[in-house]
Design a protein around this motif. Structure first.
Motif, PDB file in Angstrom:
ATOM      1  N   PRO A   1      18.057  20.906  40.471  1.00 41.06           N
ATOM      2  CA  PRO A   1      16.980  20.477  41.634  1.00 41.06           C
ATOM      3  C   PRO A   1      17.838  19.535  42.377  1.00 41.06           C
ATOM      4  CG  PRO A   1      16.243  20.322  39.380  1.00 41.06           C
ATOM      5  CD  PRO A   1      17.446  20.540  39.264  1.00 41.06           C
ATOM      6  N   PRO A   2      17.638  19.568  43.781  1.00 42.63           N
ATOM      7  CA  PRO A   2      18.373  18.631  44.496  1.00 42.63           C
ATOM      8  C   PRO A   2      17.984  16.879  43.967  1.00 42.63           C
ATOM      9  CG  PRO A   2      17.305  20.240  45.799  1.00 42.63           C
ATOM     10  CD  PRO A   2      16.883  20.556  44.535  1.00 42.63           C
ATOM     11  N   LEU A   3      16.849  16.627  43.829  1.00 45.36           N
ATOM     12  CA  LEU A   3      16.469  15.263  43.370  1.00 45.36           C
ATOM     13  C   LEU A   3      17.330  14.926  42.086  1.00 45.36           C
ATOM     14  CD1 LEU A   3      12.772  14.962  44.145  1.00 45.36           C
ATOM     15  CD2 LEU A   3      14.647  14.190  45.635  1.00 45.36           C
ATOM     16  N   ALA A   4      17.446  15.789  41.313  1.00 47.49           N
ATOM     17  CA  ALA A   4      18.451  15.482  40.035  1.00 47.49           C
ATOM     18  C   ALA A   4      19.845  15.251  40.630  1.00 47.49           C
ATOM     19  CB  ALA A   4      18.264  16.470  39.059  1.00 47.49           C
ATOM     20  N   ALA A   5      20.357  15.829  41.325  1.00 47.38           N
ATOM     21  CA  ALA A   5      22.032  15.822  41.792  1.00 47.38           C
ATOM     22  C   ALA A   5      22.179  14.786  42.688  1.00 47.38           C
ATOM     23  CB  ALA A   5      22.422  17.276  42.410  1.00 47.38           C
ATOM     24  N   ILE A   6      21.247  14.309  43.505  1.00 42.08           N
ATOM     25  CA  ILE A   6      21.673  13.385  44.533  1.00 42.08           C
ATOM     26  C   ILE A   6      21.778  11.924  43.888  1.00 42.08           C
ATOM     27  CG2 ILE A   6      20.270  11.926  46.300  1.00 42.08           C
ATOM     28  CD1 ILE A   6      19.040  14.390  47.399  1.00 42.08           C
ATOM     29  N   PRO A   7      21.275  11.504  42.668  1.00 45.58           N
ATOM     30  CA  PRO A   7      21.523  10.076  42.201  1.00 45.58           C
ATOM     31  C   PRO A   7      23.016  10.207  41.513  1.00 45.58           C
ATOM     32  CG  PRO A   7      19.424  10.775  41.367  1.00 45.58           C
ATOM     33  CD  PRO A   7      20.001  12.014  42.355  1.00 45.58           C
ATOM     34  N   PHE A   8      23.269  11.433  40.949  1.00 50.89           N
ATOM     35  CA  PHE A   8      24.738  11.663  40.603  1.00 50.89           C
ATOM     36  C   PHE A   8      25.969  11.460  41.661  1.00 50.89           C
ATOM     37  CE2 PHE A   8      28.262  14.768  39.887  1.00 50.89           C
ATOM     38  CZ  PHE A   8      28.726  13.922  39.068  1.00 50.89           C
ATOM     39  N   ILE A   9      25.352  12.046  42.673  1.00 46.68           N
ATOM     40  CA  ILE A   9      26.579  12.086  43.603  1.00 46.68           C
ATOM     41  C   ILE A   9      26.758  10.506  44.532  1.00 46.68           C
ATOM     42  CG2 ILE A   9      26.967  13.082  46.220  1.00 46.68           C
ATOM     43  CD1 ILE A   9      25.744  15.662  45.281  1.00 46.68           C
TER      44      ILE A   9
END
Length: 266
Positions: A117-125
């Motif tokens: 999910p985008p919301l899961a990857a955004i914090p990582f990036i």
């Protein structure tokens, strides 16, 4: 004169749809109250003034020039990152579609990346490379890349096998069949996937700006949340929606010109 005479028949349903949406908005606003959903009649006078000046935004460090610089930033990065993602995604998928070994190696990793999910990857990036413009470019480009890979591979798999077979019987080489038969047949499906990917890109860009961007409409929304200024937030949504609609309309016109032989894209 012909266009004016045929306007009700050609565009009447669109006008009716807009009118119904307006009536529903006003009815819900009357039911909930202006503090929870401002009436459009109250918002309309602010649509253009907020584009060039917003004291609340300036107070929150977003600049004194209104929404305009932030809207341009969002449009530029969404379109630019999407273009990069489309180019890389389609190119990679075309290479994969011509190689069984490459497809077997990459199919599972691509499917796994697509499910994140985008919301899961955004914090990582954001933690990985820090908040800012590079993170926004990477996030939008990444999701458009993955979506276009999947779309292009599906388009290649769904081509009518009669078409390349018939071309082969006429003596066409493998490369010529791919360039003149397979690739043109894939274009309509790729365009459909491109429009969906671009729609997702707007949302990813806004969320990325909300989570640490110094510019962009996400930055505007973050500032207005502090004031609980629903009217200003809705004005921002209106401008983003108009920008997205215009970009999509321009894409449709371009694709209609490129694929004149295909059924019309609505």
């Amino acid at each position: 004169m012909f266009a004016i005479r045929n306007f009700p028949r050609a565009y009447g349903w669109y006008v009716l749809g807009i009118a119904i949406a307006f009536v529903i908005w006003e009815a819900v606003a009357a039911l909930l109250g202006n503090y929870r959903l401002p009436s459009f009649l109250l918002i309309a006078p602010e649509v253009f003034p907020l584009l060039v000046e917003s004291r609340m935004l300036g107070f929150q460090g977003g600049g004194d020039d209104g929404y305009w610089p932030h809207l341009l930033h969002t449009i530029g990065y969404t379109v630019g990152a999407s273009a990069l993602g489309v180019f890389l995604g389609v190119s990679f998928a075309l290479a994969v579609s011509r190689s069984r070994v490459l497809r077997a190696v990459t199919e599972v990793p691509i499917e796994l990346l697509r499910t994140i999910p985008p919301l899961a990857a955004i914090p990582f990036i954001l933690i990985w490379i820090g908040p800012g413009n590079p993170a926004q470019l990477m996030m939008v480009g990444y999701y458009v890349f993955v979506m276009m890979v999947v779309t292009t591979l599906n388009a290649a798999a769904n081509i009518n096998p009669v078409l390349p077979t018939f071309a082969a019987t006429l003596g066409a080489s493998r490369n010529r069949i791919f360039a003149t038969v397979i690739l043109p047949a894939m274009v309509p499906a790729i365009v459909g996937g491109l429009r969906v990917a671009l729609g997702v890109a707007w949302g990813v860009q806004i969320v990325a700006e909300l989570m640490g961007g110094k510019l962009g409409m996400g930055r505007v929304f973050s500032a207005m949340i502090s004031f609980q200024a629903l009217d200003a937030i809705i004005v921002g949504i209106i401008w983003v929606s108009l920008a997205a609609a215009l970009v999509d309309f321009g894409l449709v016109l371009l694709m209609r010109r490129i694929t004149r032989w295909a059924p019309k894209i609505d």
